[in-house]
Each structure stands twice: as structure tokens, then as C-alpha cells.
Design an enzyme around this catalytic site. Structure first.
Site, mmCIF file in Angstrom:
data_model
loop_
_atom_site.group_PDB
_atom_site.id
_atom_site.type_symbol
_atom_site.label_atom_id
_atom_site.label_comp_id
_atom_site.label_asym_id
_atom_site.label_seq_id
_atom_site.Cartn_x
_atom_site.Cartn_y
_atom_site.Cartn_z
ATOM 1 N N ARG A 180 46.277 39.985 46.777
ATOM 2 C CA ARG A 180 47.210 40.658 45.873
ATOM 3 C C ARG A 180 47.971 41.700 46.677
ATOM 4 O O ARG A 180 48.007 42.888 46.340
ATOM 5 C CB ARG A 180 46.461 41.313 44.715
ATOM 6 C CG ARG A 180 46.001 40.312 43.653
ATOM 7 C CD ARG A 180 45.199 40.997 42.588
ATOM 8 N NE ARG A 180 44.926 40.115 41.464
ATOM 9 C CZ ARG A 180 43.960 40.307 40.582
ATOM 10 N NH1 ARG A 180 43.163 41.352 40.708
ATOM 11 N NH2 ARG A 180 43.768 39.479 39.581
ATOM 12 N N GLN A 209 40.264 41.640 51.913
ATOM 13 C CA GLN A 209 39.371 40.496 52.085
ATOM 14 C C GLN A 209 40.106 39.167 51.946
ATOM 15 O O GLN A 209 39.484 38.106 51.874
ATOM 16 C CB GLN A 209 38.237 40.562 51.053
ATOM 17 C CG GLN A 209 37.427 41.862 51.132
ATOM 18 C CD GLN A 209 36.271 41.909 50.151
ATOM 19 O OE1 GLN A 209 35.161 42.195 50.541
ATOM 20 N NE2 GLN A 209 36.515 41.643 48.886
ATOM 21 N N ASN A 238 35.516 37.736 52.552
ATOM 22 C CA ASN A 238 35.573 37.985 51.116
ATOM 23 C C ASN A 238 34.162 38.114 50.553
ATOM 24 O O ASN A 238 33.455 37.117 50.365
ATOM 25 C CB ASN A 238 36.322 36.855 50.407
ATOM 26 C CG ASN A 238 36.439 37.117 48.905
ATOM 27 O OD1 ASN A 238 36.310 38.257 48.455
ATOM 28 N ND2 ASN A 238 36.685 36.073 48.147
ATOM 29 N N ASP A 264 41.176 49.764 41.560
ATOM 30 C CA ASP A 264 41.630 48.388 41.690
ATOM 31 C C ASP A 264 42.995 48.322 42.360
ATOM 32 O O ASP A 264 43.772 49.290 42.330
ATOM 33 C CB ASP A 264 41.713 47.729 40.313
ATOM 34 C CG ASP A 264 40.384 47.153 39.859
ATOM 35 O OD1 ASP A 264 39.459 47.067 40.692
ATOM 36 O OD2 ASP A 264 40.267 46.780 38.684
ATOM 37 N N ASP A 266 45.351 45.945 41.513
ATOM 38 C CA ASP A 266 46.376 45.405 40.620
ATOM 39 C C ASP A 266 46.619 46.310 39.423
ATOM 40 O O ASP A 266 46.657 45.860 38.275
ATOM 41 C CB ASP A 266 45.984 44.011 40.160
ATOM 42 C CG ASP A 266 44.652 43.979 39.420
ATOM 43 O OD1 ASP A 266 43.851 44.906 39.612
ATOM 44 O OD2 ASP A 266 44.425 43.025 38.657
ATOM 45 N N ASP A 384 29.763 47.518 38.963
ATOM 46 C CA ASP A 384 30.029 48.875 38.481
ATOM 47 C C ASP A 384 29.039 49.289 37.397
ATOM 48 O O ASP A 384 28.580 50.435 37.356
ATOM 49 C CB ASP A 384 31.471 49.000 37.970
ATOM 50 C CG ASP A 384 31.906 47.857 37.058
ATOM 51 O OD1 ASP A 384 31.062 47.006 36.699
ATOM 52 O OD2 ASP A 384 33.104 47.814 36.706
ATOM 53 N N HIS A 408 46.159 48.796 33.699
ATOM 54 C CA HIS A 408 45.522 47.634 34.311
ATOM 55 C C HIS A 408 45.884 46.408 33.475
ATOM 56 O O HIS A 408 46.075 46.502 32.258
ATOM 57 C CB HIS A 408 44.003 47.836 34.335
ATOM 58 C CG HIS A 408 43.246 46.809 35.122
ATOM 59 N ND1 HIS A 408 43.039 45.536 34.666
ATOM 60 C CD2 HIS A 408 42.634 46.873 36.328
ATOM 61 C CE1 HIS A 408 42.337 44.854 35.553
ATOM 62 N NE2 HIS A 408 42.081 45.644 36.576
#
Length: 633
Positions: A180, A209, A238, A264, A266, A384, A408
Site C-alpha cells: 500500500r 513488508q 511479510n 496503520d 491506509d 492488538d 480508516h
């Protein structure tokens, strides 16, 4: 103006501030970092007219402006409950004339004026209003109302400040990314463009990654320059979110004393989140995980959850804490318990306590990482959750801080039938063994219910995904040995064997023999899903369905409706493709038998497997294990 910080040099080479006397807890902002961010989340023009910039406001004559908004409020209750701060001062640089009032709410949304100043013919004057944080324990916020008469008022700066600690611990951002690159570049650009956010950051780690790399973008050198030497760009295999975020945690703790802000790639980043989370973490009574909230990117005035917990009995994360805001439009009126409008906005005045905070944005103090270690190598999903509950078992709270938010991608615009469901179930079982009684009968019941619903809905690939997840859970902690790389590849290969997992462009339907497919919308949902599930299983066993071929919109794709067809075209949640499901009795019977065998194994072996996971976690979360997975550095 808050005193500029003196500084010392951290082990990572950046300068970390000593006490500045006053610490900026949050800025008063009047516009978002991007045009898609609604202005009304920052300040509202109650009457009249105002001209706004990001951190500058012109209030025209006979106008009222309020910062009683999501980003404009100061979360007084959370500061009183969790920090050592006794009072907060709002400091403004003003020119012109107006009345400036500091307003407080209580846990029920009632309001009172705490302080007010009449400003006359100011010219770049600094004005301060102070509130004691002593009447907010169960809830309440602070904000400003600005009212002009014949004259106008220019607000050049607005800061909420608190007493600074003896030494301010800086923050290092960690962004994990996988193919991304453009999203990650935008996030880095948001941070680089905000000097106030940069001032609290020691470093920005990007753990890449993917194969489509961030460093391949032409703007990458400019980002390095814009971040002022803070960028630390790392490449590795990854290893999923756990491996990416864990690598950043590892590097930060190894290299210095800064706190770790996981984020994050994105997201539409509100850089102010770094200021607010960092300030709060520097003033808590004891080390505390401080999380940001998620607003929905496609519906930017909607907040997903005020605070969250995990329901281990149902193996579900992301459950909303009682009395917390739950997927609400922040610009709409709040409703009471009977669903009637209250006349008050959706603000969530009552303080609520989270069990954990998702890693779309979560600050973890350096000292906690040193004590707790790194994440479990779960690859993806529940890492998490596990870390938040691990912290709880050591006496460290998680605070989800209102007003510290970013945007998000909406979760309900992602189809639920994905390879990630493997990790969602397998990892849920693993984490549940660590932090719940994990009763075998309940776990087997949840598993069989999910598989049965998938089979009824002709989601054979999803059923196979869930079965494989439970089978691998029963293997024990050895399944975590490679950090999840083999499992990620294997589950994709398994799913590729099932046609119902393939997403098709809607224009390709004629080629698939579906020239015309009538739309069949769902009736009302069954009142008793368990009874409906049993009845539908019996009907299908007898070869009975209601429809031959039909199309179903995403909102109607529940198992109890889709199971009424022999062949059905279902719209993906992302609204960009469809999936074709066709009843296959032989496949359903084969998968059903496998599911029964797994359920029996869960009943027989869960206690033993749970003990194995509990014993293996210290080694799995050690730096030595992760160094092995990272490979050469």
C-alpha cells in the site's frame, strides 16, 4: 505562549525535550488536514459567519462559534481520571473584540460556564482561561464558545496546555505496510506537513513488508527531507501486522526511550493525534496504553466505537463497551434509551473504559514494551487484542482518548469471506486460551455454528477456511513457528479450490450463463436464529429450496436468506463485484463431516492445547524469537 522545550539527545540520535513548563495537550484546530474532513468536526458556526483556516479563525461580527465538536472538545474526564494533572489552561492569541467562554459538560450532557473573558480591541494579545479538573470523574468535557457583536475577532492560535512533567518522553511512530505504498506515502506526507506533530516525534519507522515498496515512489526522497531526519525505513519478509508492528517496537526499544505510536498505513491521518496521545501518555499517573479512535473514511462524520472489548465467549473482537458511542454520526442528535431524540449532539459525555485499543492508532509506553515483550507472532488479527489484555494482566490500563482520531477504511465495506477469516478464528481461539476460561463446549458450539451458517449460505470456501483455522489451532504453538507465512500461503491455496470465493465483475455474468438474474430481497430476519438454523438444515437435507436462481444485494446476504436458493449471485460488500454460490451437496457433506471431527477434537483436546499455548507465549514473544523471524538486519 507555552515555553519552548529545552532538549537532550536520545539514543536514537534525535533530541528529546525536557520539561517546557507547559505541555500542549491539544491544539484548537478549525479545519481538517484534507478537504474531505468535515469542518464541523472541528468547530461549528452556530450563527453568523466565520472564515477558517487549519489553525486560524476569523469570527465575523454578530457571530457565535463553538468548539463543542469531536476535535474541538477537551476530554476533561479522562484527564482527571488517568493523569496527575489538576488543571488545564486554554491559551489564545487574539485580535479584535469578543466574549470568550469556557464551557463544561457533565456525564449527562448538562453544561455550565467555567470561565469567561470579554475581549476589547485586542492586538495579538495572549488570553488565558483556566479550569480545575475536579468535577469530571464520571464524565464531561471542556470547550470554548466565542461570540462577537459589532466587531470581529481573529484567533491566531488556540492551545490547551497542562503542567509539563520533569522530562517529556518523545514518541516514535511505527507504520507497518504491505503493498500500500501510495497510502503509506500519503500518511507520511501528513506527518511531514505538520510541524506541531513533528515536534513531539523522535522517529518515524516504516516497516515495509511488500513488493510494491514505499521507497520506489518518486516523492520518497522529499518525504525523508520533510520528516527532518526522523524516517527509519526498514524492509523485511511479510510477517503480517504482528511482525511489522513488532519490528517497530523492537527497534524503538532497542534504540532509545521514546514511546511507540503504532499506526496503520491506509488511514487518512489527522497529525494532531500524535500531539494528543503523546501529551496524555506523558502525564498519566502510571504507564498507560493510550489509543486513538477510528472514524469511517467513507462516512467521515461517523465514529466506529467510543471504547472496545473482546467477547471471548463468542470469539469476537471490537465489541463496544456499554454506554460508549457505537457507530454514530457525530453531527446527528443523540437518542435516549427509547430511541427518542435528546436534543443533544452525539458526543459521549460519559467516561467509558476500554479493555484494549486497536492498532490503527495506539501509543504504548516504552517501559511497557520492555516489560511485556513483543507481540505474539499471530501474523494478522487479534495481535492488538492480545497485547492489550496482556497489559491488563500486568495492571496497565488502556485509555481510548476521545478527540484523538483518524479516518480508516470502513470495515463493513470489506467482504467477510476472505482469507483473513482463517486468522480471525485461529487467533481468536489462541488469545481466548490466554485470557478466558476457554470452555470447550462453548468454543465447539461457536465453531460449529459459524461453519453451519457458511455451508447453508453455500460459502464452501469460507467453511473450509474456518475448519482449517480450528485444525491448526489444535496443532498447538508450533503453528506459530514461522510467524504465519506458511499459513497465509496455504489458506489462499485452499480457498482457490472453491469457486464461491472468486469475485467476478458484474459484466461477466452472461459469460457464466447468468444472462438475467432476478433480484430477490430478504424478508425480515428470523426472531430465533438457532431455531431457524435447525429448520433450514432439515429443509436442505430433504432437498427443498424456495428459489432456483436469484441475485441478492450485500445487505441481504445473511445465511437465512441466501440458503433459500439453489444458485445465487451475491454482491460483495465492497460493491465492486459479485460472487456466485451454487449448492453442492457432496461438498457440503464432506465439509460437514470435517467440521464434526474438529468439534469433537475441540471438546477432547482444548484443555491440553490451551496449556501448551500458555506455556509457549513467553518464548514466542521474546526478542530472540522475533530476531530469528526478522532474518538479517
Amino acid at each position: 505562549m507555552p515555553q519552548r522545550a529545552a532538549s537532550v539527545t536520545t539514543r536514537s540520535g534525535q533530541e528529546a525535550p525536557e520539561s517546557p513548563g507547559r505541555l500542549v495537550a491539544q491544539r484548537g484546530l478549525f479545519r481538517g488536514p484534507d478537504p474531505v474532513c468535515p469542518d464541523s468536526l472541528y468547530a461549528t458556526v452556530v450563527a453568523g459567519a466565520a472564515d477558517r483556516e487549519r489553525d486560524r479563525l476569523i469570527v465575523r461580527p454578530y457571530t457565535e462559534v463553538s468548539t463543542d465538536t469531536y476535535f474541538g472538545r477537551f476530554p476533561a474526564s479522562y484527564w482527571q481520571r488517568w493523569t496527575v494533572v489538576k488543571e488545564v489552561t486554554v491559551e489564545l492569541v487574539l485580535s479584535g473584540s469578543a466574549r470568550v467562554s469556557m464551557v463544561a459538560s457533565d456525564e449527562e450532557g448538562g453544561t455550565r460556564i467555567v470561565a469567561a473573558r470579554d475581549i476589547a480591541d485586542a492586538s495579538g494579545d495572549t488570553v488565558q482561561l483556566t479550569a480545575t479538573l475536579d468535577k469530571f470523574l464520571d464524565g464531561g468535557f471542556l470547550w470554548l464558545d466565542i461570540t462577537t457583536e459589532a466587531g470581529e475577532l481573529l484567533v491566531e492560535r488556540l492551545d490547551w496546555t497542562v503542567e509539563a512533567p520533569a522530562r517529556v518522553v518523545p514518541t516514535s511512530v511505527v507504520i507497518c505496510t504491505f503493498n500500500r505504498a501510495d497510502d503509506c506515502v500519503r500518511t507520511l506526507g501528513s506527518l511531514a506537513a505538520d510541524n506541531a506533530a513533528l515536534s513531539v516525534l523522535d522517529a518515524v519507522y516504516v516497516v515495509d513488508q511488500g513488493t510494491d515498496t514505499v521507497e520506489s515512489r518518486p516523492t520518497f526522497p522529499d518525504l525523508e527531507k520533510g520528516l527532518g531526519g526522523r524516517l527509519r525505513y526498514l524492509r523485511q519478509p511479510n510477517l503480517g501486522g504482528a511482525g511489522g508492528f513488532g519490528r517497530g517496537m523492537y527497534e524503538v526499544v532497542r534504540g532509545g526511550e521514546s514511546n511507540v505510536l503504532l499506526m496503520d498505513d491506509d488511514v487518512l491521518c489527522e497529525p494532531e493525534i500524535a500531539v494528543r496521545l503523546s501529551a496524555f501518555a506523558n502525564r498519566t499517573a502510571r504507564p498507560t496504553l493510550v489509543g486513538g479512535q477510528m472514524l469511517r473514511l467513507l462516512h467521515p462524520t461517523k465514529l466506529v466505537a467510543g471504547a472496545e472489548y473482546a467477547d471471548f465467549t463468542q470469539l469476537l473482537p471490537g465489541k463496544v463497551v456499554a454506554n460508549a458511542l457505537d457507530d454514530v454520526d457525530l453531527l446527528d442528535e443523540a437518542l435516549d434509551e427509547d430511541g427518542e431524540p435528546t436534543g443533544l449532539p452525539n458526543r459521549g459525555d460519559r467516561r467509558v473504559d476500554a479493555d484494549y485499543n486497536a492498532w490503527w492508532s495506539c501509543l504504548i509506553p516504552n517501559s511497557i514494551v520492555r516489560e511485556l515483550g513483543l507481540p505474539i507472532p499471530l501474523f494478522f488479527q487479534w495481535d492488538d487484542v492480545e497485547y492489550g489484555y496482556r497489559a491488563r494482566t500486568r495492571g496497565y490500563a488502556t485509555v481510548t482518548l476521545p478527540g484523538a482520531g483518524l479516518w480508516h477504511a470502513d470495515f463493513d465495506w470489506k467482504d467477510g469471506d476472505q482469507w483473513s477469516q482463517y486468522f480471525a478464528l485461529r487467533n481468536a481461539m489462541i488469545v481466548a486460551t490466554l485470557y478466558s476460561p476457554f470452555p470447550p463446549k462453548q468454543v465447539a458450539r461457536v465453531f460449529t455454528s459459524r461453519v453451519a451458517r457458511a455451508l447453508l449460505a453455500m460459502q464452501y470456501g469460507l467453511a473450509a477456511t474456518l475448519i482449517k483455522a480450528a485444525e491448526d489451532f489444535l496443532v498447538g504453538p508450533d503453528v506459530l513457528a514461522d510467524g504465519g507465512q506458511a499459513a497465509a500461503a496455504e489458506i489462499r491455496a485452499i480457498r482457490a479450490q472453491y469457486p464461491d470465493t472468486v469475485a467476478h465483475p458484474v459484466g461477466s455474468l452472461p459469460e457464466l450463463g447468468l444472462e438475467f438474474v432476478p433480484m430477490v430481497q430478504a424478508d425480515t430476519a428470523p426472531k430465533n436464529p438457532r431455531v431457524a438454523l435447525a429448520k433450514q438444515l432439515v429443509r436442505l437435507a430433504r432437498g427443498r429450496t424456495n428459489f432456483g436462481v436469484g441475485a441478492v444485494p450485500a445487505r441481504d446476504s445473511a445465511w437465512w436468506h441466501v440458503s433459500r436458493f439453489d444458485r445465487v449471485v451475491v454482491t460483495d460488500a465492497a460493491q465492486d463485484s459479485v460472487r456466485i454460490r451454487e449448492r453442492d451437496r457432496d461438498t457440503a457433506v464432506e465439509l460437514g463431516k470435517r467440521a464434526v471431527a474438529v468439534a469433537r477434537a475441540l471438546l477432547a483436546d482444548s484443555a491440553r492445547v490451551a496449556a501448551e499455548y500458555r506455556a509457549a507465549i513467553p518464548a514466542a514473544t521474546s526478542t530472540q524469537n522475533w530476531e530469528r523471524l526478522y532474518g538479517p538486519r
